[in-house]
Scaffold this active site. Structure first.
Site, PDB file in Angstrom:
ATOM      1  N   SER A 110       0.844  -1.197   0.000  1.00  0.00           N
ATOM      2  CA  SER A 110       0.000   0.000   0.000  1.00  0.00           C
ATOM      3  C   SER A 110       0.883   1.253   0.000  1.00  0.00           C
ATOM      4  O   SER A 110       1.784   1.378   0.821  1.00  0.00           O
ATOM      5  CB  SER A 110      -0.878  -0.026   1.231  1.00  0.00           C
ATOM      6  OG  SER A 110      -1.645   1.123   1.263  1.00  0.00           O
ATOM      7  N   GLY A 111       0.599   2.150  -0.924  1.00  0.00           N
ATOM      8  CA  GLY A 111       1.357   3.404  -0.999  1.00  0.00           C
ATOM      9  C   GLY A 111       2.586   3.303  -1.869  1.00  0.00           C
ATOM     10  O   GLY A 111       3.358   4.250  -1.972  1.00  0.00           O
ATOM     11  N   THR A 115      -1.634   2.518  -8.071  1.00  0.00           N
ATOM     12  CA  THR A 115      -2.727   3.223  -8.754  1.00  0.00           C
ATOM     13  C   THR A 115      -2.158   4.296  -9.676  1.00  0.00           C
ATOM     14  O   THR A 115      -2.616   4.450 -10.813  1.00  0.00           O
ATOM     15  CB  THR A 115      -3.676   3.827  -7.708  1.00  0.00           C
ATOM     16  OG1 THR A 115      -4.065   2.775  -6.837  1.00  0.00           O
ATOM     17  CG2 THR A 115      -4.884   4.439  -8.339  1.00  0.00           C
ATOM     18  N   ASN A 160      -1.221   5.405   3.175  1.00  0.00           N
ATOM     19  CA  ASN A 160      -1.407   6.102   1.899  1.00  0.00           C
ATOM     20  C   ASN A 160      -2.624   7.012   2.022  1.00  0.00           C
ATOM     21  O   ASN A 160      -3.676   6.583   2.488  1.00  0.00           O
ATOM     22  CB  ASN A 160      -1.642   5.035   0.808  1.00  0.00           C
ATOM     23  CG  ASN A 160      -1.777   5.652  -0.563  1.00  0.00           C
ATOM     24  OD1 ASN A 160      -1.777   6.872  -0.713  1.00  0.00           O
ATOM     25  ND2 ASN A 160      -1.895   4.800  -1.577  1.00  0.00           N
ATOM     26  N   SER A 163      -5.495   5.558  -0.517  1.00  0.00           N
ATOM     27  CA  SER A 163      -5.311   4.111  -0.632  1.00  0.00           C
ATOM     28  C   SER A 163      -6.528   3.468  -1.280  1.00  0.00           C
ATOM     29  O   SER A 163      -7.673   3.751  -0.916  1.00  0.00           O
ATOM     30  CB  SER A 163      -5.093   3.543   0.769  1.00  0.00           C
ATOM     31  OG  SER A 163      -4.880   2.174   0.680  1.00  0.00           O
ATOM     32  N   SER A 164      -6.269   2.606  -2.269  1.00  0.00           N
ATOM     33  CA  SER A 164      -7.382   1.913  -2.924  1.00  0.00           C
ATOM     34  C   SER A 164      -7.857   0.824  -1.961  1.00  0.00           C
ATOM     35  O   SER A 164      -7.061  -0.023  -1.565  1.00  0.00           O
ATOM     36  CB  SER A 164      -6.924   1.259  -4.214  1.00  0.00           C
ATOM     37  OG  SER A 164      -6.091   2.124  -4.922  1.00  0.00           O
ATOM     38  N   GLY A 390      -1.812  -4.302  -2.358  1.00  0.00           N
ATOM     39  CA  GLY A 390      -0.542  -5.000  -2.154  1.00  0.00           C
ATOM     40  C   GLY A 390      -0.570  -5.831  -0.895  1.00  0.00           C
ATOM     41  O   GLY A 390      -1.537  -5.806  -0.127  1.00  0.00           O
ATOM     42  N   GLU A 392      -0.194  -6.940   2.692  1.00  0.00           N
ATOM     43  CA  GLU A 392      -0.394  -6.109   3.881  1.00  0.00           C
ATOM     44  C   GLU A 392       0.011  -6.841   5.140  1.00  0.00           C
ATOM     45  O   GLU A 392      -0.417  -7.975   5.363  1.00  0.00           O
ATOM     46  CB  GLU A 392      -1.861  -5.680   4.002  1.00  0.00           C
ATOM     47  CG  GLU A 392      -2.212  -4.572   3.026  1.00  0.00           C
ATOM     48  CD  GLU A 392      -3.645  -4.092   3.142  1.00  0.00           C
ATOM     49  OE1 GLU A 392      -4.400  -4.675   3.934  1.00  0.00           O
ATOM     50  OE2 GLU A 392      -3.991  -3.147   2.418  1.00  0.00           O
TER      51      GLU A 392
HETATM   52  N1  LIG Z   1       5.174   8.051 -10.084  1.00  0.00           N
HETATM   53  C1  LIG Z   1       4.826   8.823  -9.085  1.00  0.00           C
HETATM   54  N2  LIG Z   1       5.186  10.100  -9.096  1.00  0.00           N
HETATM   55  C2  LIG Z   1       4.851  10.918  -8.068  1.00  0.00           C
HETATM   56  N3  LIG Z   1       4.177  10.517  -6.969  1.00  0.00           N
HETATM   57  C3  LIG Z   1       3.789   9.241  -6.911  1.00  0.00           C
HETATM   58  C4  LIG Z   1       4.088   8.322  -7.955  1.00  0.00           C
HETATM   59  N4  LIG Z   1       3.583   7.163  -7.605  1.00  0.00           N
HETATM   60  C5  LIG Z   1       2.994   7.334  -6.411  1.00  0.00           C
HETATM   61  N5  LIG Z   1       3.101   8.574  -5.991  1.00  0.00           N
HETATM   62  C6  LIG Z   1       2.607   9.152  -4.712  1.00  0.00           C
HETATM   63  O1  LIG Z   1       2.337   8.112  -3.823  1.00  0.00           O
HETATM   64  C7  LIG Z   1       0.991   8.097  -3.400  1.00  0.00           C
HETATM   65  C8  LIG Z   1       0.494   6.673  -3.272  1.00  0.00           C
HETATM   66  O2  LIG Z   1       0.412   6.084  -4.521  1.00  0.00           O
HETATM   67  P1  LIG Z   1      -0.757   5.074  -4.922  1.00  0.00           P
HETATM   68  O3  LIG Z   1      -2.052   5.545  -4.469  1.00  0.00           O
HETATM   69  O4  LIG Z   1      -0.589   4.797  -6.343  1.00  0.00           O
HETATM   70  O5  LIG Z   1      -0.345   3.824  -4.076  1.00  0.00           O
HETATM   71  P2  LIG Z   1      -0.963   2.388  -4.177  1.00  0.00           P
HETATM   72  O6  LIG Z   1       0.161   1.497  -4.443  1.00  0.00           O
HETATM   73  O7  LIG Z   1      -2.074   2.388  -5.150  1.00  0.00           O
HETATM   74  O8  LIG Z   1      -1.494   2.180  -2.722  1.00  0.00           O
HETATM   75  P3  LIG Z   1      -2.755   1.334  -2.238  1.00  0.00           P
HETATM   76  O9  LIG Z   1      -2.409  -0.078  -2.306  1.00  0.00           O
HETATM   77  O10 LIG Z   1      -2.938   1.841  -0.857  1.00  0.00           O
HETATM   78  O11 LIG Z   1      -3.851   1.743  -3.131  1.00  0.00           O
HETATM   79  C9  LIG Z   1       0.251   8.869  -4.457  1.00  0.00           C
HETATM   80  O12 LIG Z   1      -0.872   9.491  -3.912  1.00  0.00           O
HETATM   81  C10 LIG Z   1       1.304   9.852  -4.898  1.00  0.00           C
HETATM   82  O13 LIG Z   1       1.302  10.964  -4.044  1.00  0.00           O
HETATM   83 MG   LIG Z   2      -4.041   2.220  -5.063  1.00  0.00          MG
END
Ligand SMILES: Nc1ncnc2c1ncn2[C@@H]1O[C@H](COP(=O)(O)OP(=O)(O)OP(=O)(O)O)[C@@H](O)[C@H]1O
Ligand SMILES: [Mg+2]
Length: 1107
Positions: A110-111, A115, A160, A163-164, A390, A392
């Site tokens: 997560s984070g 996404t 996050n 977070s999705s 992801g 957890e």
């Molecule tokens: N390529 C990137 N460039 C800039 N910031 C990023 C990038 N990827 C992620 N982030 C930052 O990290 C944060 C978390 O990313 P994201 O929501 O994609 O995580 P996730 O893997 O989908 O988490 P979860 O499993 O909780 O959904 C985003 O809100 C953003 O601020």
């Molecule tokens: Mg996500």
């Protein structure tokens, strides 16, 4: 002109290594160091073969611009530095050009940025695929589905901020050209427990906060909501606001996105109503109520909220109230109703809220699918993007984490399978011998969870379906019995566990050793969550709702479709959907993005090596690299390989004519690379050790430097030579020009010298001739002069002679004339002397007079009588004539002037003349009167109605009518009177009333007296003994004295034929009744000003002071 293509490679300007397959030596430390080094240089992407590792930068980097999209477009995967766009491009091109369905698997905790990565992939594909109004609309709808799903399915967690809280798999469908047609979204297991409770520091789903912050007052009223978060029990307050997130703005974005995706207004409204209903459900509270039979019963504390929910959803309040109080169990046509105690009522409420929300979410996904589904039935190519939660590991891990981690196990497995499969396939394809690779296969863990007979999920289902009392503990016991021997399962109570001594394990927990690490699960809630029970009374109440959307969300509530069979458990549902997903993925060409989270602080620039190490370990990156370079670390198609290294061998440089493979063979032989270090595949060269590749790279670098020097050398030589040639050419041109110039100049000099000499000689010749000519001429002139002088002398001599002769003749004639004259005079003297003198005199006189008159004719002055000019006299003897003539002329022009007068003018002039005769040089007042016209009746008594009576009394013509000052005979003061003169009478009247005061016939006026000074006093003396004289003479003063006296004089003369006596004297006597008073005028007394004053001095004297 075609753009010159510069062949670049991933190997150019690498920071660390761009592809970790090339890492040497390969171990955890070098992998992490490499990631760190690259991360520190903003290189967040690194490859392991075709897998992209992405490290979350937690800040926006300038690497996603449209220019970057263009850079990566249609470039080979290894051509540029690692990037998510390279992977997207590779996937898209192999889908479009090779007709291979693709899936992009994004994993990470997560984070870690899954996404974001999925959105980057989608936006890249949207940017490079076809264009056009229809295609753009499809793209827009696909992209806009993200904000909608994120609002309803994402929440802030401690890991996050966005977070999705659901898994998402999206199939994007393309036509044969690669234009997008539509898509299908599948969602997995929304974390619905979040609706009713959130861990500390976390929030509920975004949409609740967005709605309360962003909705207008009107909308809030309609939804019966209040803006204050604290009003709602379901919203945790400690982190209701997220830094850098504007919920109100996001609400607008979401509504806009819903509109673009194709939601109708009434649908959006319904969705928001359901959201509002869920929020309000949390505010329903229960209190205990005891009944007589001893059963616990609950009651709703405040029914207001319930009432509003019912109004919002169109449910009968009593129905819902009953559903919160009773539970009906149906078994074999038997219905048994039991009351709910307070705890059960709360359970029911929360279950309803969770179900309502999760079903709404599934409905949303379906609704979006309906909008974005491809409209045609043609064969489609598919690109699947999987963004799933992801792995957890929390402090308290429950059913959800168990399910999520199970899903990740499955994904890891498919990753291993597909990577190995691909690797093996490549070896076979390339005809290279396959060497076995040691790696950890997590199939055993998957089996522990999903095995249909003794897997954990199967045990849970069995426990849930078992009759009798079922608790989480009984479930754990069961696990302890069945799974105890499994090497990846641990629990405190397991009978023959190898970890029996592990007292760190708490009670009511079990631990699974996942591929990514050990996770301790609390069994509490497993059974309930797996059952996912919603009391039938509640689903029936919901089905009865007047709200169409809510009704459609609870189809099982329809009494007509009562199904006594239990619905599938959450675990088995998830297992099934994961199985479908895996099947789906296996048919596609996989592309991996493995996301890594660099720190726990959501902060940029921090690379926590421990945290990354953990992720590297559970993502199995090291295994990944090992699998990838099993046997051979590096492979490359022959063409690019030859292209890159051809400069290292003379035969291949600069051009190799034969097939690329032969070229590479020659190259490797020449470089004496040991044969065991490489293998020739069908289309690729396989290099066993990265060392060999780096050696090649070093040689290339060295050679490039040499080549650069060579190019430099040749270029410099060429440059100098061209420069020299240019200089030489220029020198010749300059020399030619200079010679020409010098010759021209010399020629000009010679020419001008010749001309000078020529002209000198010509001049000298000419002068010589001239001299001769002059001499000749002078000789001729001298002869002429001599001749002339001679002739002159002759002529003068002759003239002299002739003059002498003429003088003599003249003298003779004069003498003769004198003589004759003398003779004649002697003869006529006696007649001549008697008459001639007089005649001559008369004639001369006559001539002079004649001349005088003729001249005077032209000199006479103008006809104006006042013109004083007169020509001067020419001769003294004409003096009297001249004066007379002046007088006659003046009289004549005066007559001429007079002749122009009208009768009236004549009269005026006559009067003026009269005045002049009477007063000129006698009275000092006279000159000032000359310029004033005589008007006579100054006072217009005809026109003034005040004097109507006076006018009527007078029948005669009025000659004078004027206001005068009458001097009082007693004291010398004056009073105003109207002075009237008619043909026969003189009248005095009162100025104000117009009443006649005195009337004197003109025959009784004897004399008028006045001073010689500049005053208007005058006295009128009356005939002694006459009637008018009884009061005495009159003494007046008037500005128009001259006119009055003149008119009086003229009228008296014409009426009585007697001249009126006018006496001008500075002292005269006036008869006042019996007395004679002397009126004396004395000159100036300054203090009286400019007005003459009159003062009675004594009985005999009246003094008038004239200024
Ligand atoms: N390529 C990137 N460039 C800039 N910031 C990023 C990038 N990827 C992620 N982030 C930052 O990290 C944060 C978390 O990313 P994201 O929501 O994609 O995580 P996730 O893997 O989908 O988490 P979860 O499993 O909780 O959904 C985003 O809100 C953003 O601020
Ligand atoms: Mg996500």
């Amino acid at each position: 002109m075609a753009k010159m293509e510069v062949k670049t490679s991933l190997l150019d300007n690498m920071i660390g290594v761009g592809d970790m397959v090339l890492l040497e030596p390969l171990n955890e430390e070098t992998v992490i160091n490499n990631l760190k080094k690259r991360f520190d240089h903003n290189e967040i992407y690194t490859y392991i073969g075709s897998v992209v590792i992405s490290v979350n930068p937690y800040r926006s980097l300038p690497i996603y611009s449209p220019e970057k999209v263009e850079d990566y477009r249609n470039r080979n995967f290894y051509e540029l530095s690692p990037h998510i766009f390279a992977l997207s491009d590779e996937a898209y091109r192999s889908l479009r050009d090779q007709d291979k369905d693709q899936c992009i698997l994004i994993t990470g905790e997560s984070g870690a940025g899954k996404t974001e990565a999925s959105k980057l992939v989608m936006s890249y594909v949207a940017a490079v695929c076809g264009k056009g109004a229809e295609v753009n609309q499809v793209k827009e709808q696909l992209l806009q589905s993200n904000p909608v799903l994120e609002a309803f399915g994402n929440a802030k967690t401690v890991r996050n901020d966005n977070s999705s809280r659901f898994g998402k798999y999206m199939d994007i469908e393309f036509d044969f050209k690669g234009d997008p047609l539509g898509g299908v979204i599948s969602n997995y297991l929304l974390e619905k427990s979040r609706v009713v409770k959130q861990p500390r520091g976390e929030r509920n789903f975004h949409v609740f906060y967005q709605l309360l912050s962003g909705a207008s007052e009107e909308l809030l009223n309609k939804l019966k909501l209040e803006r204050d978060f604290s009003r709602y029990n379901y919203l945790s307050l400690d982190s209701a606001k997220v830094n850098g997130v504007d919920d109100a703005a996001n609400f607008r974005t979401v509504r806009n996105a819903m509109q673009i995706v194709g939601f109708m207004d009434h649908e959006v409204e319904s969705v928001l109503e359901v959201v509002a209903a869920v929020l309000k459900l949390g505010n329903i509270e229960f209190k205990p109520e005891s009944r007589v039979n001893g059963l616990d019963e609950s009651k709703i504390k405040d029914k207001n909220e319930l009432k509003e929910i019912c109004e919002l959803t169109g449910i009968d309040q009593s129905v819902l109230e009953r559903a919160f109080s009773f539970r009906t169990v149906e078994a074999k046509q038997e219905k048994v109703s039991t009351t709910l105690n307070v705890a059960q009522a709360y359970y029911a409420r929360d279950a309803l809220a969770k179900n309502l929300y999760s079903r709404l979410f599934s409905w949303l996904v379906n609704r979006i699918n309906e909008s974005i589904k491809a409209q045609t039935k043609v064969r489609k190519k598919v690109m699947g993007v999987l963004d799933i939660y992801g792995f957890e590991i929390f402090e308290d891990n429950s059913f959800e984490q168990f399910i999520i981690n199970y899903c990740n196990e499955k994904l890891q497995q498919i990753f291993i399978e597909l990577t190995l499969k691909e690797e093996q396939e490549e070896y076979i394809r390339e005809d290279i011998e396959w060497t076995h690779i040691e790696y950890f296969n997590n199939a055993i863990i998957c089996d522990l969870i999903e095995n249909n007979t003794n897997g954990i999920l199967a045990m849970l289902d069995e426990e849930c379906l078992r009759p009798g009392t079922v608790t989480d503990e009984t479930f754990l016991e069961k696990l302890n019995q069945v799974c105890a021997t499994h090497q990846h399962f641990e629990s405190r109570m397991s009978k023959c566990s190898r970890f029996l001594n592990d007292t760190s394990l708490p009670h009511s927990c079990f631990r699974i050793q996942h591929y990514a690490g050990k996770v301790l699960y609390q069994v509490e809630g497993f059974v309930d969550k797996n059952n996912d029970l919603l009391y039938r009374d509640l689903s029936q109440a919901m089905w009865k709702a007047g709200h169409a959307l809510i009704k459609s969300l609870f189809p099982e509530g329809n009494p007509a479709k009562i199904n006594l069979k239990r619905p599938p458990t959450a675990g088995s549902q998830f297992k099934a959907s994961v199985a479908t997903l895996m099947k789906n993925l296996q048919t596609k060409n996989p592309n991996y993005i493995r996301c890594i989270k660099p720190n726990d602080k959501k902060a940029a620039h921090i690379f926590n090596e421990g945290l990354v190490c953990h992720q590297v370990r559970y993502l199995g990156l090291l295994e990944n690299v090992r699998v990838r370079r099993a046997g051979y670390a590096f492979r490359q198609a022959y063409e690019p390989c030859l292209e890159r290294y051809k400069m290292l061998c003379k035969q291949t440089w600069p051009h190799w004519k034969g097939p690329a493979r032969a070229g590479v063979e020659v190259l490797f032989n020449e470089l004496e690379i040991p044969v065991e270090e490489y293998s020739f595949g069908r289309s690729k060269i396989f290099i066993r050790n990265p060392r060999t590749l780096f050696k090649l790279e070093d040689l290339r670098k060295q050679r490039l430097e040499d080549l650069a020097t060579l190019i430099q050398k040749i270029y410099r030589g060429w440059k100098c030579r061209t420069h020299f040639l240019l200089m030489r050419k220029s020198q010749i041109v300059i020399a030619a020009w200079y010679r020409r110039y010098a010759q021209q100049k010399r020629y000009q000099q010679i020419k001008s010298s010749t001309l000078v000499i020529q002209s000198y000689i010509r001049g000298w010749k000419a002068r010589k001739i001239l001299r001769e000519l002059k001499h000749q001429k002078r000789c001729e002139e001298a002869a002429t002069t001599i001749a002339a002088y001679w002739h002159g002398t002759q002529a003068r001599r002759e003239l002299k002679r002739l003059k002498e002769e003429a003088r003599r003749k003249h003298a003779v004639a004069v003498i003769w004339a004198y003589w004759l004259g003398l003779k004649v005079r002697r003869e006529y003297r006696k007649f001549f002397r008697a008459n001639a003198g007089k005649k001559i005199y008369e004639f001369t006189l006559q001539r002079i007079v004649q001349k005088y008159f003729l001249e005077m004719k032209n000199k006479v002055p103008s006809l104006s009588p006042i013109d004083k000019n007169w020509p001067s006299r020419p001769y003294l003897f004409l003096d009297s004539t001249h004066k007379e003539l002046k007088r006659i002329f003046h009289l004549w022009r005066c007559k001429k002037y007079r002749d122009q007068f009208t009768d009236q003018q004549k009269l005026i002039y006559e009067e003026k003349l009269e005045a002049s005769e009477l007063f000129k040089d006698k009275k000092a007042l006279y000159p000032s009167s000359v310029g004033q016209p005589f008007q006579g009746p100054y006072l217009e008594i005809n026109k003034n109605p005040k004097y109507k009576k006076l006018k009527d009394a007078i029948e005669e013509k009025i000659i004078i009518a004027e206001v005068v000052n009458k001097i009082n005979r007693a004291n010398g003061k004056s009073t105003s009177r109207i002075f009237l003169l008619t043909n026969n009478n003189l009248l005095l009247a009162d100025q104000k009333s117009g009443q006649i005061k005195s009337e004197v016939p003109l025959v009784d006026v004897t004399k008028v007296s006045m001073s010689s000074q500049n005053d208007g006093f005058f006295a009128i003396h009356l005939k002694e003994g006459s009637e008018a004289a009884s009061k005495g003479d009159f003494l007046f003063s008037s500005e128009h004295l001259i006119e009055m006296a003149t008119k009086l004089y003229r009228t008296t003369l014409s009426q009585t034929k007697q001249k009126l006596n006018i006496e001008i004297s500075d002292e005269f006597l006036v008869q006042f009744r019996q007395d004679k008073v002397c009126v004396k005028f004395i000159q100036g007394n300054q203090k009286n000003g400019t007005v003459p004053t009159c003062k009675r001095k004594n009985n005999r004297l009246l003094e008038v002071a004239v200024p």
